[in-house]
Enzyme design. Structure first.
Site, PDB file in Angstrom:
ATOM      1  N   GLU A   1       0.854  -1.201   0.000  1.00  0.00           N
ATOM      2  CA  GLU A   1       0.000   0.000   0.000  1.00  0.00           C
ATOM      3  C   GLU A   1       0.878   1.234   0.000  1.00  0.00           C
ATOM      4  O   GLU A   1       2.047   1.166   0.375  1.00  0.00           O
ATOM      5  CB  GLU A   1      -0.834   0.036   1.296  1.00  0.00           C
ATOM      6  CG  GLU A   1      -1.802  -1.087   1.420  1.00  0.00           C
ATOM      7  CD  GLU A   1      -2.347  -1.206   2.849  1.00  0.00           C
ATOM      8  OE1 GLU A   1      -2.143  -0.296   3.657  1.00  0.00           O
ATOM      9  OE2 GLU A   1      -2.952  -2.239   3.125  1.00  0.00           O
TER      10      GLU A   1
ATOM     11  N   LYS B   1       2.257   4.627   1.523  1.00  0.00           N
ATOM     12  CA  LYS B   1       2.387   5.153   2.888  1.00  0.00           C
ATOM     13  C   LYS B   1       2.196   6.665   2.811  1.00  0.00           C
ATOM     14  O   LYS B   1       3.144   7.429   2.583  1.00  0.00           O
ATOM     15  CB  LYS B   1       3.758   4.806   3.472  1.00  0.00           C
ATOM     16  CG  LYS B   1       3.884   5.204   4.929  1.00  0.00           C
ATOM     17  CD  LYS B   1       5.128   4.616   5.554  1.00  0.00           C
ATOM     18  CE  LYS B   1       5.206   4.918   7.036  1.00  0.00           C
ATOM     19  NZ  LYS B   1       5.242   6.326   7.354  1.00  0.00           N
TER      20      LYS B   1
ATOM     21  N   ASP C   1       1.681  10.394   3.824  1.00  0.00           N
ATOM     22  CA  ASP C   1       2.343  11.110   4.902  1.00  0.00           C
ATOM     23  C   ASP C   1       1.365  12.057   5.591  1.00  0.00           C
ATOM     24  O   ASP C   1       1.100  13.152   5.115  1.00  0.00           O
ATOM     25  CB  ASP C   1       3.496  11.908   4.278  1.00  0.00           C
ATOM     26  CG  ASP C   1       4.593  12.162   5.273  1.00  0.00           C
ATOM     27  OD1 ASP C   1       4.520  11.606   6.383  1.00  0.00           O
ATOM     28  OD2 ASP C   1       5.517  12.915   4.935  1.00  0.00           O
TER      29      ASP C   1
ATOM     30  N   TYR D   1      -6.658   2.377   6.085  1.00  0.00           N
ATOM     31  CA  TYR D   1      -5.765   1.309   5.620  1.00  0.00           C
ATOM     32  C   TYR D   1      -5.863   0.028   6.449  1.00  0.00           C
ATOM     33  O   TYR D   1      -5.116  -0.924   6.191  1.00  0.00           O
ATOM     34  CB  TYR D   1      -4.313   1.779   5.567  1.00  0.00           C
ATOM     35  CG  TYR D   1      -3.803   2.361   6.870  1.00  0.00           C
ATOM     36  CD1 TYR D   1      -3.633   1.579   7.998  1.00  0.00           C
ATOM     37  CD2 TYR D   1      -3.480   3.699   6.959  1.00  0.00           C
ATOM     38  CE1 TYR D   1      -3.180   2.106   9.186  1.00  0.00           C
ATOM     39  CE2 TYR D   1      -3.009   4.243   8.145  1.00  0.00           C
ATOM     40  CZ  TYR D   1      -2.862   3.445   9.257  1.00  0.00           C
ATOM     41  OH  TYR D   1      -2.421   3.972  10.432  1.00  0.00           O
TER      42      TYR D   1
ATOM     43  N   LYS E   1      10.857   2.965   3.094  1.00  0.00           N
ATOM     44  CA  LYS E   1      10.914   4.436   3.023  1.00  0.00           C
ATOM     45  C   LYS E   1      11.738   4.884   1.826  1.00  0.00           C
ATOM     46  O   LYS E   1      12.829   4.368   1.594  1.00  0.00           O
ATOM     47  CB  LYS E   1      11.578   4.996   4.298  1.00  0.00           C
ATOM     48  CG  LYS E   1      10.748   4.826   5.558  1.00  0.00           C
ATOM     49  CD  LYS E   1       9.586   5.771   5.535  1.00  0.00           C
ATOM     50  CE  LYS E   1       9.319   6.593   6.712  1.00  0.00           C
ATOM     51  NZ  LYS E   1       9.930   6.879   7.816  1.00  0.00           N
TER      52      LYS E   1
ATOM     53  N   CYS F   1       9.310  49.423   0.838  1.00  0.00           N
ATOM     54  CA  CYS F   1       8.741  48.483  -0.124  1.00  0.00           C
ATOM     55  C   CYS F   1       9.527  48.585  -1.434  1.00  0.00           C
ATOM     56  O   CYS F   1       9.675  49.685  -1.973  1.00  0.00           O
ATOM     57  CB  CYS F   1       7.269  48.811  -0.345  1.00  0.00           C
ATOM     58  SG  CYS F   1       6.557  47.894  -1.715  1.00  0.00           S
TER      59      CYS F   1
ATOM     60  N   CYS G   1       6.963  50.247  -4.165  1.00  0.00           N
ATOM     61  CA  CYS G   1       6.444  51.625  -4.117  1.00  0.00           C
ATOM     62  C   CYS G   1       7.234  52.528  -3.178  1.00  0.00           C
ATOM     63  O   CYS G   1       6.881  53.695  -3.012  1.00  0.00           O
ATOM     64  CB  CYS G   1       4.974  51.609  -3.707  1.00  0.00           C
ATOM     65  SG  CYS G   1       4.740  51.210  -1.966  1.00  0.00           S
TER      66      CYS G   1
ATOM     67  N   CYS H   1       4.194  46.047   3.496  1.00  0.00           N
ATOM     68  CA  CYS H   1       4.184  47.381   2.909  1.00  0.00           C
ATOM     69  C   CYS H   1       2.949  48.088   3.470  1.00  0.00           C
ATOM     70  O   CYS H   1       1.868  47.506   3.531  1.00  0.00           O
ATOM     71  CB  CYS H   1       4.088  47.265   1.394  1.00  0.00           C
ATOM     72  SG  CYS H   1       3.647  48.809   0.597  1.00  0.00           S
TER      73      CYS H   1
ATOM     74  N   CYS I   1      -0.261  50.446  -3.006  1.00  0.00           N
ATOM     75  CA  CYS I   1       0.988  49.939  -3.590  1.00  0.00           C
ATOM     76  C   CYS I   1       0.646  49.164  -4.876  1.00  0.00           C
ATOM     77  O   CYS I   1      -0.239  48.294  -4.858  1.00  0.00           O
ATOM     78  CB  CYS I   1       1.681  49.023  -2.585  1.00  0.00           C
ATOM     79  SG  CYS I   1       3.046  48.090  -3.301  1.00  0.00           S
TER      80      CYS I   1
END
Ligand code: IVH
Length: 667
Positions: free
Chosen positions: A114, A116, A118, A224, A312, A406, A409, A424, A429
């Site tokens: 199957e 795995k 995460d 599972y 893994k 910024c 601008c 900013c 802007c």
């Protein structure tokens, strides 16, 4: 309708909606339109509003309900939730196979392999087919009760399609790569730190005290395997997976049976390359002995079963050089530093940019221009600098300093207390305007088809638009003169802009881009207030009484509408004919018998929990507050009321007993 008829109708609606949830979330193959689904759900909610005493915990309307809890309670697993031993190479897989076959005296062994996924391991208990409890793995013996959070995962059945007296299943809750990416973009815009990977995102989302937050994170799950169970029996693991599938659980279709370990290894090699094409991250494959009799004979150590192993994959990392660090300015003004990389191949693509998230991360990892670095992809999609290869430094690399102005601008940049981001401060802007426009027209927001980034850039360049409302004042002649825009596309674009004027209020609220107000919160606000006018008038106190609106969202909303500039923008949108929601009609008052009524609740109620009664009052248009004052319309009194009751009596506030309340809401 008699009560019996209502009950039957509710049963039919619930079964029908559950079936469509299953088609949509588990089979990924819906058979009705979203609008048809919404209308079934509305019918159910309306009927449940009229008969709140008939609401059951497995009703699809109960996927998100209730107030945040104060803490988690723990519960003991009926069977320990073990973890898996790892095989980090093909050699270790061969060792596993050898151990298995030796213990089974060289009998023939069939393996199930199957994915795995995460995420976070969880356990779900069903008693007589109804979901009763859901918990985290915890230390394997006791976990945390996260039932309301798990109920928000729409692919988890609240009622099984098979009759089983008791069934506990185990699975992995996860976040897809796409959702993870979107969540991180939203978090960056909100000045929050990014999730490191989808696993952390899923775990963090499930361990929220407020299930509404879990719901907003759009988690998914694969089941599972079995935990404890009664009244069913299987010979093989594959049979149990097929049973779970038939019972309505989302079981990954990617499980396969193999006759020997050579075939298993071939399959592992295939997935090692293919895994980047999956919509979610997997960190390996799980190899399990198929026969349950053999599993039993092999047994388990204290930590892990001897009949299974996790193969893994090695983590994908590459080395490259940082050529430059550039700053991007987002829609809420957040400055995000991004590393420009020498192109490098990583997890299936060539990577030239890596997000550096914020200045704290740059400082923490001491990242400098010209550094050689180790990169990986967070959640297999977001390229990220893992670490600087400091031994390769030549001494000329300078520490990076975030700009005080910024870069787009030149306005002042500030860092708010408690935020990782600098922003900013200039609301006009150009970078913020551009990103705001892109968000405004996007799907889920005003959904203006044919208005891509290039057209927005063009319109901004020749100053035909400067804010989102300007879109609604564009003329055919303006558009047709743009680069790459013929008369036909100009016509189509104007039609799409016109069509968007009648979007429902929730889309408009979302399109405004109020910090922390995502699609879900926008829907809740639109439903609760009905019009932009009422939403704009809502106070912080009023907003936080709404079950899924916390103080952070509430203060962001009031701050947004406090700004004169934003109020002017909304007036300009309204003048152009953009629909600002509905004014409450008489009909609506009919179905919202508590419209604008304020309640205080005290004492224990017979028919509802506090959360339920609060939800009902809100759905019927009323408010619940905690403090008794002259402004209260009713005090709802249960058994053993507290001091609020006495205070209400002295203030002469109308008192409602529970049965009177039931009468009131059944108008
Ligand atoms: S079987 C006793 N199958 O991997 C066997 N685990 O340490 C228990 N996981 O967090 C696990 N996909 O939740 C199994 N197809 C799968 C899995 C899987 C992911 C997770 C599991 C746990 C970890 C095992």
């Amino acid at each position: 309708m008699t009560l019996k008829e209502v009950q039957e109708k509710l049963g039919r609606l619930r079964a029908e909606i559950s079936y469509h949830d299953y088609r949509y979330y588990v089979l990924d193959n819906p058979v009705i339109s979203d609008a048809q689904y919404d209308s079934l759900m509305q019918e159910l909610v309306k009927l449940e509003k009229q008969y709140p005493e008939l609401i059951t915990p497995d009703s699809p309307s109960m996927r998100v309900s209730g107030q945040p809890r104060e803490g988690f309670t723990t519960l003991s697993h009926r069977l320990p939730m073990l973890s898996l031993a790892n095989a980090l190479s093909e050699g270790e897989l061969l060792d596993f196979d050898r151990r298995v076959r030796t213990s089974l005296l060289n009998e023939k062994v069939e393996y199930v392999v199957e994915l795995k996924v995460d995420g976070l391991a969880v356990s779900l208990w069903y008693e007589d087919g109804i979901l009763e409890r859901g918990a985290t793995r915890g230390d394997g013996f006791t976990g945390e009760d996260i039932t309301p959070n798990l109920k928000t995962i729409r692919s988890i059945p609240l009622r099984l399609q098979k009759s089983v007296p008791f069934l506990e299943v185990r699975g992995e809750a996860y976040m897809t790569k796409e959702t993870f990416l979107k969540q991180n973009l939203d978090r960056a815009e909100a000045g929050e730190s990014a999730f490191a990977n989808p696993r952390n995102a899923a775990a963090g989302s499930l361990r929220q005290l407020d299930p509404a937050i879990t719901a907003s994170r759009k988690l998914n799950i694969f089941i599972y395997g079995l935990g404890d169970y009664k009244g069913i029996d299987f010979a093989t693991h594959a049979q149990s997976l097929n049973f779970l599938k038939e019972a309505g659980f989302p079981v990954s279709k990617d499980f396969r049976l193999f006759n020997d370990i050579e075939e298993v290894m071939e399959h592992c090699r295939w997935w090692e390359k293919q895994r980047f094409n999956l919509p979610y991250t997997i960190d390996g494959l799980v190899v399990k002995v198929n026969s349950l009799v053999q599993q039993k004979r092999l047994g388990a150590t204290l930590k892990s079963p001897r009949w299974a192993i996790a193969y893994k994959f090695p983590a994908e990392q590459s080395q490259t050089k940082i050529k430059d660090i550039i700053i991007k300015v987002g829609r809420t003004g957040v400055l995000t530093p991004t590393a420009v990389l020498e192109p490098v191949h990583l997890a299936g693509t060539t990577v030239t940019r890596a997000t550096l998230h914020n200045e704290d991360m740059i400082k923490e990892k001491d990242i400098r221009i010209e550094d050689r670095v180790l990169v990986h992809k967070a959640g297999e999609i977001i390229p990220e600098v893992l670490e600087v290869l400091k031994t390769e430094r030549r001494g000329t690399e300078e520490p990076f300093v975030m700009p005080a102005k910024c870069p787009v601008c030149q306005a002042k940049v500030i860092r708010l207390a408690g935020e990782a981001a600098r922003r900013c401060t200039n609301l006009t802007c150009p970078a913020r305007q551009r990103e705001g426009l892109i968000h405004f027209v996007s799907r889920g927001a005003m959904d203006i088809a044919g208005l891509g980034q290039a057209t927005i850039d063009n319109l901004l360049k020749i100053k035909l638009i400067s804010d989102v409302a300007d879109l609604y004042y564009l003329k055919f002649d303006d558009l047709v003169s743009l680069e790459r825009m013929g008369p036909k596309s100009a016509q189509n674009l104007l039609a799409a802009i016109e069509k968007s004027k009648s979007n429902p209020l929730k889309r408009l609220v979302f399109a405004l881009g109020i910090i922390h107000v995502g699609e879900r919160a926008s829907g809740i606000l639109a439903e609760r207030f009905g019009s932009m006018e009422c939403l704009m008038k809502a106070s912080f106190e009023e907003l936080v009484t709404i079950p899924e609106i916390g103080p952070k969202i509430a203060s962001s909303i009031t701050a947004f509408f406090d700004l004169e500039q934003n109020r002017r923008l909304i007036a300009k949108l309204a003048r152009s004919g953009v629909k600002m929601g509905e004014e409450p009609t008489e009909k609506e008052e009919e179905v919202k018998p508590l419209l604008n009524k304020t309640f205080v609740v005290t004492g224990t109620l017979k028919n509802f929990t506090r959360d339920q009664v609060q939800e009902i009052i809100h759905k019927l248009g009323g408010r619940v507050t905690s403090g008794v004052s002259k402004n209260i319309d009713y005090i709802l009194v249960g058994e053993e009321p507290g001091s609020k009751y006495t205070k209400a009596l002295t203030l002469g506030i109308p008192v409602l007993r529970e049965d009177e309340f039931l009468n009131l809401i059944k108008i």
